[in-house]
Design an enzyme around this catalytic site. Structure first.
Site, short mmCIF file in Angstrom:
data_model
loop_
_atom_site.label_atom_id
_atom_site.label_comp_id
_atom_site.label_asym_id
_atom_site.label_seq_id
_atom_site.Cartn_x
_atom_site.Cartn_y
_atom_site.Cartn_z
N ARG A 81 0.56 -1.57 0.40
CA ARG A 81 0.23 -0.03 -0.08
C ARG A 81 1.63 1.19 -0.14
NH1 ARG A 81 -5.36 -1.67 3.15
NH2 ARG A 81 -5.59 -3.41 1.87
N ASP B 183 -15.11 10.58 11.46
CA ASP B 183 -13.90 9.45 10.86
C ASP B 183 -12.69 10.65 10.38
OD1 ASP B 183 -14.42 6.77 9.41
OD2 ASP B 183 -12.10 7.80 8.52
C1 LIG Z 1 -14.16 -0.12 8.37
S1 LIG Z 1 -14.64 1.08 8.22
C2 LIG Z 1 -16.58 0.75 9.27
C3 LIG Z 1 -17.10 1.63 8.76
C4 LIG Z 1 -18.43 1.73 9.47
N1 LIG Z 1 -18.24 1.60 11.07
C5 LIG Z 1 -18.78 -0.71 9.40
O1 LIG Z 1 -18.29 -0.75 10.73
O2 LIG Z 1 -18.81 -0.31 8.59
C6 LIG Z 1 -13.10 1.65 10.12
C7 LIG Z 1 -13.06 3.32 9.33
O3 LIG Z 1 -12.39 3.85 10.86
C8 LIG Z 1 -11.56 4.83 10.55
N2 LIG Z 1 -10.69 5.02 11.63
C9 LIG Z 1 -9.01 3.90 11.86
N3 LIG Z 1 -8.80 4.39 12.70
C10 LIG Z 1 -9.37 5.96 13.15
C11 LIG Z 1 -9.30 6.82 14.04
N4 LIG Z 1 -7.88 6.73 14.66
N5 LIG Z 1 -9.98 7.64 14.37
C12 LIG Z 1 -11.34 7.75 13.63
N6 LIG Z 1 -11.75 7.22 12.57
C13 LIG Z 1 -10.26 6.08 12.15
C14 LIG Z 1 -10.94 4.80 8.74
O4 LIG Z 1 -10.55 5.57 8.31
C15 LIG Z 1 -12.10 4.09 8.35
O5 LIG Z 1 -13.52 5.21 7.84
#
Ligand SMILES: C[S@@+](CC[C@H](N)C(=O)[O-])C[C@H]1O[C@@H](n2cnc3c(N)ncnc32)[C@H](O)[C@@H]1O
Length: 290
Positions: free
Chosen positions: A46, A155
């Site tokens: 990545r 997010d």
């Molecule tokens: C797999 S998605 C989950 C989306 C949704 N909650 C679901 O379960 O369908 C994970 C999200 O977490 C966010 N994320 C990762 N680390 C984070 C952080 N430290 N603070 C806030 N968001 C974060 C990523 O940008 C991503 O959009």
């Protein structure tokens, strides 16, 4: 992670164990991300794309670049590259059923008493989760938009938050939305997209927020969804996060996590499991600092 991402050990750009550790340390310190040694091929796959995009010839130089103040944008590219935004409407539908059946009655009582209602989608990705919450609420509380009912959706990734705000998705994603909701709260955008209605959108406030930083709002929340986010964090970071969420929940409020996550540590004193991935805030047990 795709097979092609991990299948090849051929590397155009040298990537030593020390380079990997430096990236992993940065990801942990800045974003709470836990990159196990086994993620090395994924991280290479990545991030080498980022190096090429920025015409940076080596990982040490990329790390130097990331340290520059003006490279905030690249640090966000880094987190996008290291996490996934996979999500869908009504993912783990039982959580939305539980919100409807077990929290909406209390929410209606609170509205009658003139109290405010807050629900948080933490790590909302492209918005399908908060829009699913809004549809669940509006179905049972048709005047929610005129009451003090708000869904906060946050997010870390500004690009994904921007996409979430548009409320526009490929038509194929609409298959996850119950047909009656799809008909009522989305409209077709030719040739092959759908857009969530303004009424649904008006319930949601989108914002950028790194969960590792200070949270600039009070709560308490009637429900918090933090699903498939903490999966990237190490156990210590997860446990600190669970306690911070517990602190922000109203008594009896619901807390939902992802299917492969579990609440462990001190927060278990405040969060009683009501299912494998759902919890209820118990009375007013000990307080935990942020
Ligand atoms: C797999 S998605 C989950 C989306 C949704 N909650 C679901 O379960 O369908 C994970 C999200 O977490 C966010 N994320 C990762 N680390 C984070 C952080 N430290 N603070 C806030 N968001 C974060 C990523 O940008 C991503 O959009």
């Amino acid at each position: 992670m795709t097979h092609s991402e991990v299948g090849s050990t051929h590397r155009e750009i040298p990537f030593s164990d020390a380079d990997f550790r430096a990236i992993a340390d940065l990801a942990l310190a800045e974003f709470g991300l836990n990159l196990a040694e086994s993620k090395k091929p994924l991280v290479y796959s990545r991030l080498s794309k980022r190096l090429k995009a920025r015409h940076v010839p080596s990982f040490p130089l990329y790390l130097e670049l990331l340290e520059r103040k003006e490279e905030n944008e690249e640090r966000l590219e880094l987190i996008s590259a290291l996490t996934t935004n996979v999500t869908s409407f009504f993912r783990e539908k039982h959580h939305f059923d539980m919100l409807r059946d077990e929290r909406v009655p209390a929410i209606l009582e609170k509205i009658k008493a003139g109290q405010r209602i807050r629900i948080w989608s933490a790590g909302c990705s492209s918005g399908q989760e908060p829009y699913s919450i809004a549809m669940t609420i509006l179905d049972k509380i048709p005047d929610a938009a005129r009451q003090n009912v708000k869904i906060l959706a946050t997010d870390i990734d500004p690009k994904i938050v921007e996409r979430a705000r548009t409320g526009q998705y490929p038509e194929t994603e609409g298959t996850g939305i119950p047909p009656a909701f799809l008909q009522k709260w989305t409209k077709k955008v030719p040739p092959n997209e759908i857009r969530v209605s303004d009424e649904i959108r008006s319930l949601i406030t989108f914002a950028e927020l790194n969960l590792m930083s200070e949270w600039p709002f009070q709560g308490p929340f009637d429900a918090i969804f933090c699903r498939n986010v903490a999966i990237y964090f190490n156990q210590e970071t997860q446990q600190r996060l669970w306690s911070r969420f517990a602190e922000k929940l109203a008594p009896d409020a619901l807390f939902f996590i992802g299917h492969s996550e579990r609440v462990t540590g001190p927060a278990t004193q405040q969060l009683a499991a009501t299912g494998i991935t759902s919890y209820r805030k118990t009375g007013s047990a000990g307080r935990h600092a942020q």
